[in-house]
Scaffold this motif. Structure first.
Motif, PDB file in Angstrom:
ATOM      1  N   ARG A  42     -66.078-104.854  -4.755  1.00  0.00           N
ATOM      2  CA  ARG A  42     -67.164-103.903  -4.929  1.00  0.00           C
ATOM      3  C   ARG A  42     -68.391-104.261  -4.086  1.00  0.00           C
ATOM      4  NH1 ARG A  42     -65.623-100.576  -8.947  1.00  0.00           N
ATOM      5  NH2 ARG A  42     -64.217-101.369 -10.526  1.00  0.00           N
ATOM      6  N   SER A  43     -68.219-105.160  -3.154  1.00  0.00           N
ATOM      7  CA  SER A  43     -69.361-105.598  -2.356  1.00  0.00           C
ATOM      8  C   SER A  43     -69.900-104.496  -1.455  1.00  0.00           C
ATOM      9  CB  SER A  43     -68.984-106.815  -1.515  1.00  0.00           C
ATOM     10  OG  SER A  43     -67.973-106.475  -0.584  1.00  0.00           O
ATOM     11  N   ASP A  44     -69.085-103.480  -1.193  1.00  0.00           N
ATOM     12  CA  ASP A  44     -69.558-102.412  -0.318  1.00  0.00           C
ATOM     13  C   ASP A  44     -69.936-101.153  -1.091  1.00  0.00           C
ATOM     14  OD1 ASP A  44     -67.003-101.688  -1.033  1.00  0.00           O
ATOM     15  OD2 ASP A  44     -66.412-101.037   0.965  1.00  0.00           O
ATOM     16  N   THR A  45     -70.046-101.245  -2.403  1.00  0.00           N
ATOM     17  CA  THR A  45     -70.470-100.081  -3.170  1.00  0.00           C
ATOM     18  C   THR A  45     -71.989 -99.991  -3.155  1.00  0.00           C
ATOM     19  OG1 THR A  45     -70.454-101.354  -5.220  1.00  0.00           O
ATOM     20  CG2 THR A  45     -68.459-100.132  -4.707  1.00  0.00           C
ATOM     21  N   TRP A  46     -72.491 -98.788  -3.385  1.00  0.00           N
ATOM     22  CA  TRP A  46     -73.930 -98.553  -3.317  1.00  0.00           C
ATOM     23  C   TRP A  46     -74.604 -98.956  -4.619  1.00  0.00           C
ATOM     24  CZ3 TRP A  46     -76.213 -94.286   0.048  1.00  0.00           C
ATOM     25  CH2 TRP A  46     -75.524 -94.191   1.243  1.00  0.00           C
ATOM     26  N   THR A  47     -75.676 -99.704  -4.490  1.00  0.00           N
ATOM     27  CA  THR A  47     -76.487-100.035  -5.651  1.00  0.00           C
ATOM     28  C   THR A  47     -77.459 -98.885  -5.913  1.00  0.00           C
ATOM     29  OG1 THR A  47     -78.222-101.073  -4.346  1.00  0.00           O
ATOM     30  CG2 THR A  47     -76.388-102.496  -5.058  1.00  0.00           C
ATOM     31  N   GLU A  48     -78.124 -98.927  -7.055  1.00  0.00           N
ATOM     32  CA  GLU A  48     -79.140 -97.904  -7.339  1.00  0.00           C
ATOM     33  C   GLU A  48     -80.244 -97.946  -6.287  1.00  0.00           C
ATOM     34  OE1 GLU A  48     -79.219 -95.319  -9.493  1.00  0.00           O
ATOM     35  OE2 GLU A  48     -77.146 -95.940  -9.793  1.00  0.00           O
ATOM     36  N   GLN A  49     -80.604 -99.149  -5.839  1.00  0.00           N
ATOM     37  CA  GLN A  49     -81.642 -99.271  -4.816  1.00  0.00           C
ATOM     38  C   GLN A  49     -81.187 -98.644  -3.503  1.00  0.00           C
ATOM     39  OE1 GLN A  49     -84.844-100.374  -5.349  1.00  0.00           O
ATOM     40  NE2 GLN A  49     -85.125 -99.410  -3.354  1.00  0.00           N
ATOM     41  N   ASP A  50     -79.921 -98.823  -3.145  1.00  0.00           N
ATOM     42  CA  ASP A  50     -79.376 -98.180  -1.942  1.00  0.00           C
ATOM     43  C   ASP A  50     -79.516 -96.662  -2.029  1.00  0.00           C
ATOM     44  OD1 ASP A  50     -78.556-100.635  -0.833  1.00  0.00           O
ATOM     45  OD2 ASP A  50     -76.561-100.485  -1.732  1.00  0.00           O
ATOM     46  N   LYS A  51     -79.186 -96.109  -3.198  1.00  0.00           N
ATOM     47  CA  LYS A  51     -79.277 -94.663  -3.388  1.00  0.00           C
ATOM     48  C   LYS A  51     -80.717 -94.179  -3.290  1.00  0.00           C
ATOM     49  CE  LYS A  51     -75.278 -94.749  -6.443  1.00  0.00           C
ATOM     50  NZ  LYS A  51     -74.823 -94.585  -7.835  1.00  0.00           N
ATOM     51  N   ASP A  53     -83.137 -95.679  -1.616  1.00  0.00           N
ATOM     52  CA  ASP A  53     -83.547 -95.829  -0.218  1.00  0.00           C
ATOM     53  C   ASP A  53     -83.048 -94.679   0.646  1.00  0.00           C
ATOM     54  OD1 ASP A  53     -84.791 -98.199  -0.897  1.00  0.00           O
ATOM     55  OD2 ASP A  53     -83.213 -99.491  -0.079  1.00  0.00           O
TER      56      ASP A  53
END
Length: 72
Positions: A42-51, A53
């Motif tokens: 899951r290292s390449d899944t989007w975090t809430e912060q990514d979303k 940004d």
């Protein structure tokens, strides 16, 4: 992929009908889900912060394309 997995696929899975292959895939995936194995990377899944940004960037970019003074 290991040689054993490829051998099983070549000798058994390839000879199954499409319906049987889907049934086998379902059995395998259901078994993995039930065992709750953490084998998915899951290292390449989007975090809430990514979303946040990407949303912020998108809105800023859209604002440069469509300034308030122009009609849309």
């Amino acid at each position: 992929m290991s040689t054993n997995v490829q051998e099983v696929y070549d000798r058994i899975v390839c000879n199954l009908s499409p319906t049987e292959r889907l049934q086998l895939a379902t059995l395998i995936l259901n078994d993995l889900v039930q065992k709750n194995l953490s084998i998915v990377d899951r290292s390449d899944t989007w975090t809430e912060q990514d979303k946040i940004d990407v949303t912020t960037f998108s809105l800023q970019y859209a604002a440069t394309l469509f300034p308030e003074s122009e009609e849309i």
